[in-house]
Design a protein around this motif. Structure first.
Motif, PDB file in Angstrom:
ATOM      1  N   ILE A 199       0.761  -1.393   0.081  1.00 57.31           N
ATOM      2  CA  ILE A 199      -0.026   0.001  -0.199  1.00 57.31           C
ATOM      3  C   ILE A 199       0.942   1.561  -0.063  1.00 57.31           C
ATOM      4  O   ILE A 199       1.620   1.547   0.928  1.00 57.31           O
ATOM      5  N   LEU A 200       0.727   2.041  -0.972  1.00 52.90           N
ATOM      6  CA  LEU A 200       1.626   3.302  -1.184  1.00 52.90           C
ATOM      7  C   LEU A 200       0.808   4.567  -0.676  1.00 52.90           C
ATOM      8  O   LEU A 200       1.410   5.201   0.023  1.00 52.90           O
ATOM      9  N   GLU A 201      -0.314   4.889  -0.889  1.00 51.17           N
ATOM     10  CA  GLU A 201      -1.067   5.785  -0.467  1.00 51.17           C
ATOM     11  C   GLU A 201      -2.524   5.334  -0.208  1.00 51.17           C
ATOM     12  O   GLU A 201      -3.010   4.604  -0.969  1.00 51.17           O
ATOM     13  N   THR A 202      -3.352   6.170   0.611  1.00 52.25           N
ATOM     14  CA  THR A 202      -4.636   5.732   0.753  1.00 52.25           C
ATOM     15  C   THR A 202      -5.578   6.966   0.589  1.00 52.25           C
ATOM     16  O   THR A 202      -5.090   8.287   0.805  1.00 52.25           O
ATOM     17  N   TYR A 203      -6.910   7.013  -0.086  1.00 53.38           N
ATOM     18  CA  TYR A 203      -7.636   8.053  -0.450  1.00 53.38           C
ATOM     19  C   TYR A 203      -9.211   7.805   0.121  1.00 53.38           C
ATOM     20  O   TYR A 203      -9.327   6.473   0.268  1.00 53.38           O
ATOM     21  N   GLU A 204      -9.797   8.873   0.502  1.00 57.56           N
ATOM     22  CA  GLU A 204     -11.097   8.296   0.594  1.00 57.56           C
ATOM     23  C   GLU A 204     -12.061   9.071  -0.424  1.00 57.56           C
ATOM     24  O   GLU A 204     -11.971  10.179  -1.079  1.00 57.56           O
ATOM     25  N   ALA A 205     -12.983   8.097  -0.938  1.00 57.56           N
ATOM     26  CA  ALA A 205     -13.855   8.668  -1.906  1.00 57.56           C
ATOM     27  C   ALA A 205     -15.350   8.367  -1.578  1.00 57.56           C
ATOM     28  O   ALA A 205     -15.777   7.349  -0.882  1.00 57.56           O
ATOM     29  N   GLY A 206     -16.286   9.344  -2.121  1.00 56.76           N
ATOM     30  CA  GLY A 206     -17.774   8.684  -2.075  1.00 56.76           C
ATOM     31  C   GLY A 206     -18.067   7.746  -3.076  1.00 56.76           C
ATOM     32  O   GLY A 206     -17.390   7.509  -3.989  1.00 56.76           O
ATOM     33  N   ILE A 207     -19.212   7.214  -2.903  1.00 58.75           N
ATOM     34  CA  ILE A 207     -19.589   6.087  -4.052  1.00 58.75           C
ATOM     35  C   ILE A 207     -21.087   6.272  -4.260  1.00 58.75           C
ATOM     36  O   ILE A 207     -21.891   6.692  -3.423  1.00 58.75           O
ATOM     37  N   ALA A 208     -21.414   6.360  -5.492  1.00 66.80           N
ATOM     38  CA  ALA A 208     -22.955   6.405  -5.694  1.00 66.80           C
ATOM     39  C   ALA A 208     -23.726   5.222  -6.019  1.00 66.80           C
ATOM     40  O   ALA A 208     -23.315   4.360  -6.492  1.00 66.80           O
ATOM     41  N   LEU A 209     -24.392   5.183  -4.759  1.00 63.41           N
ATOM     42  CA  LEU A 209     -25.320   3.920  -4.751  1.00 63.41           C
ATOM     43  C   LEU A 209     -26.936   4.181  -4.858  1.00 63.41           C
ATOM     44  O   LEU A 209     -27.105   5.425  -4.497  1.00 63.41           O
ATOM     45  N   SER A 210     -27.666   3.245  -4.964  1.00 64.51           N
ATOM     46  CA  SER A 210     -29.000   3.482  -4.826  1.00 64.51           C
ATOM     47  C   SER A 210     -29.497   2.941  -3.498  1.00 64.51           C
ATOM     48  O   SER A 210     -28.658   2.516  -2.635  1.00 64.51           O
ATOM     49  N   GLY A 211     -30.511   3.209  -3.388  1.00 64.14           N
ATOM     50  CA  GLY A 211     -30.946   3.251  -1.718  1.00 64.14           C
ATOM     51  C   GLY A 211     -31.037   1.881  -1.303  1.00 64.14           C
ATOM     52  O   GLY A 211     -30.695   1.306  -0.111  1.00 64.14           O
ATOM     53  N   GLU A 267     -13.518   9.987 -15.326  1.00 68.26           N
ATOM     54  CA  GLU A 267     -14.226   9.476 -14.210  1.00 68.26           C
ATOM     55  C   GLU A 267     -13.914   8.434 -13.302  1.00 68.26           C
ATOM     56  O   GLU A 267     -13.138   7.537 -13.931  1.00 68.26           O
ATOM     57  N   LEU A 268     -13.930   8.235 -12.298  1.00 71.98           N
ATOM     58  CA  LEU A 268     -13.260   7.083 -11.356  1.00 71.98           C
ATOM     59  C   LEU A 268     -14.326   6.243 -11.105  1.00 71.98           C
ATOM     60  O   LEU A 268     -15.530   6.454 -10.584  1.00 71.98           O
ATOM     61  N   LEU A 269     -14.037   4.990 -11.406  1.00 73.74           N
ATOM     62  CA  LEU A 269     -15.094   3.924 -11.430  1.00 73.74           C
ATOM     63  C   LEU A 269     -14.759   2.708 -10.619  1.00 73.74           C
ATOM     64  O   LEU A 269     -13.731   2.416 -10.644  1.00 73.74           O
ATOM     65  N   LEU A 270     -15.638   2.050  -9.872  1.00 73.66           N
ATOM     66  CA  LEU A 270     -15.251   0.771  -8.836  1.00 73.66           C
ATOM     67  C   LEU A 270     -15.933  -0.518  -9.750  1.00 73.66           C
ATOM     68  O   LEU A 270     -17.104  -0.235 -10.195  1.00 73.66           O
ATOM     69  N   PRO A 306     -25.911  -6.807  -9.054  1.00 68.59           N
ATOM     70  CA  PRO A 306     -25.113  -6.745  -7.941  1.00 68.59           C
ATOM     71  C   PRO A 306     -23.646  -6.461  -8.146  1.00 68.59           C
ATOM     72  O   PRO A 306     -22.573  -5.879  -7.585  1.00 68.59           O
ATOM     73  N   LEU A 307     -23.028  -6.590  -9.581  1.00 72.09           N
ATOM     74  CA  LEU A 307     -21.818  -6.518 -10.025  1.00 72.09           C
ATOM     75  C   LEU A 307     -21.613  -5.400 -10.848  1.00 72.09           C
ATOM     76  O   LEU A 307     -20.463  -5.110 -11.687  1.00 72.09           O
ATOM     77  N   ARG A 308     -22.634  -4.291 -11.002  1.00 72.23           N
ATOM     78  CA  ARG A 308     -22.652  -3.119 -11.730  1.00 72.23           C
ATOM     79  C   ARG A 308     -21.342  -2.346 -11.233  1.00 72.23           C
ATOM     80  O   ARG A 308     -20.877  -2.154 -10.222  1.00 72.23           O
ATOM     81  N   THR A 309     -20.855  -1.770 -12.277  1.00 68.72           N
ATOM     82  CA  THR A 309     -19.736  -0.630 -12.247  1.00 68.72           C
ATOM     83  C   THR A 309     -20.232   0.615 -11.427  1.00 68.72           C
ATOM     84  O   THR A 309     -21.345   1.173 -11.902  1.00 68.72           O
ATOM     85  N   ARG A 310     -19.786   0.999 -10.693  1.00 69.77           N
ATOM     86  CA  ARG A 310     -20.175   2.258  -9.808  1.00 69.77           C
ATOM     87  C   ARG A 310     -19.243   3.408  -9.826  1.00 69.77           C
ATOM     88  O   ARG A 310     -17.995   3.120  -9.709  1.00 69.77           O
ATOM     89  N   LYS A 311     -19.864   4.633  -9.769  1.00 70.15           N
ATOM     90  CA  LYS A 311     -19.107   5.643  -9.765  1.00 70.15           C
ATOM     91  C   LYS A 311     -18.540   5.871  -8.392  1.00 70.15           C
ATOM     92  O   LYS A 311     -19.325   6.101  -7.499  1.00 70.15           O
ATOM     93  N   LEU A 312     -17.201   6.150  -8.502  1.00 72.85           N
ATOM     94  CA  LEU A 312     -16.709   7.086  -7.095  1.00 72.85           C
ATOM     95  C   LEU A 312     -16.522   8.453  -7.402  1.00 72.85           C
ATOM     96  O   LEU A 312     -16.409   9.090  -8.490  1.00 72.85           O
ATOM     97  N   LEU A 313     -16.764   9.172  -6.068  1.00 70.14           N
ATOM     98  CA  LEU A 313     -16.791  10.645  -6.112  1.00 70.14           C
ATOM     99  C   LEU A 313     -15.581  11.093  -5.430  1.00 70.14           C
ATOM    100  O   LEU A 313     -15.283  11.086  -4.378  1.00 70.14           O
ATOM    101  N   MET A 314     -14.801  12.008  -6.292  1.00 66.10           N
ATOM    102  CA  MET A 314     -13.808  12.902  -5.720  1.00 66.10           C
ATOM    103  C   MET A 314     -13.497  14.018  -6.519  1.00 66.10           C
ATOM    104  O   MET A 314     -13.981  14.115  -7.538  1.00 66.10           O
ATOM    105  N   HIS A 315     -12.757  15.053  -6.021  1.00 66.76           N
ATOM    106  CA  HIS A 315     -12.466  16.055  -6.689  1.00 66.76           C
ATOM    107  C   HIS A 315     -11.431  15.883  -8.093  1.00 66.76           C
ATOM    108  O   HIS A 315     -10.833  14.832  -8.146  1.00 66.76           O
TER     109      HIS A 315
END
Length: 157
Positions: free
Chosen positions: A22-34, A58-61, A79-88
């Motif tokens: 592990i070189l660096e860590t970042y925090e990101a939000g994630i776009a999810l449904s309810g 765009e950053l994708l998971l 269940p395995l869909r690509t999810r968008k990560l939210l960062m600046h």
């Protein structure tokens, strides 16, 4: 006086620290449904083979598995869909530059709820370990365990 942030882990990727440096860590939000949030709160997520990537700015998971919520019926997503990560934008560009290096990848370490109740992802910029590195880690941990055991026995006398 430092205030400790309270967060609750929903999903962890325990194998990541074993397989990667592990070189660096970042925090990101994630776009999810309810229904996905409800399923994660119930502990129905898996980060086993997941990774992140930058595509079209765009950053994708990818490959994060979130089981369908039992009471979600038509609102459940794949269940395995690509999810968008939210960062600046600046952070995404920095990550894109780091990932272009050979052997460097983005791995999610954990998904957690922050103190405000938002779902966040801890992303790591990581470099894959070789088999030799993994064996060295195992040897080092075994040696530390043996030393701790011997030290405990010595103090018991």
């Amino acid at each position: 006086m430092a205030v400790e942030k309270k967060s609750r882990d929903l999903v962890t990727n325990r194998k990541a620290r074993h397989d990667y440096h592990i070189l660096e860590t970042y925090e990101a939000g994630i776009a999810l449904s309810g229904t996905e949030v409800k399923s994660l709160r119930a502990g129905k997520g898996n980060l086993k083979d997941s990774y992140a990537g930058v595509e079209k700015g765009e950053l994708l998971l990818y490959n994060m598995h979130i089981s369908p919520y039992e009471k979600g019926n038509i609102f459940n997503k794949d269940p395995l869909r690509t999810r968008k990560l939210l960062m600046h934008r600046r952070e995404i560009n920095r990550l894109f530059g780091l990932v272009k290096e050979k052997g460097v990848t983005l791995i999610p370490l954990r998904v957690y709820l922050n103190e405000r109740g938002l779902v966040k992802v801890e992303l790591a910029v990581a470099k894959g370990k070789t088999l030799y590195d993994r064996r060295e880690d195992i040897k080092r941990k075994d040696a530390e365990r043996e030393m701790e055991k011997a030290f405990k026995e010595y103090n018991m006398r």
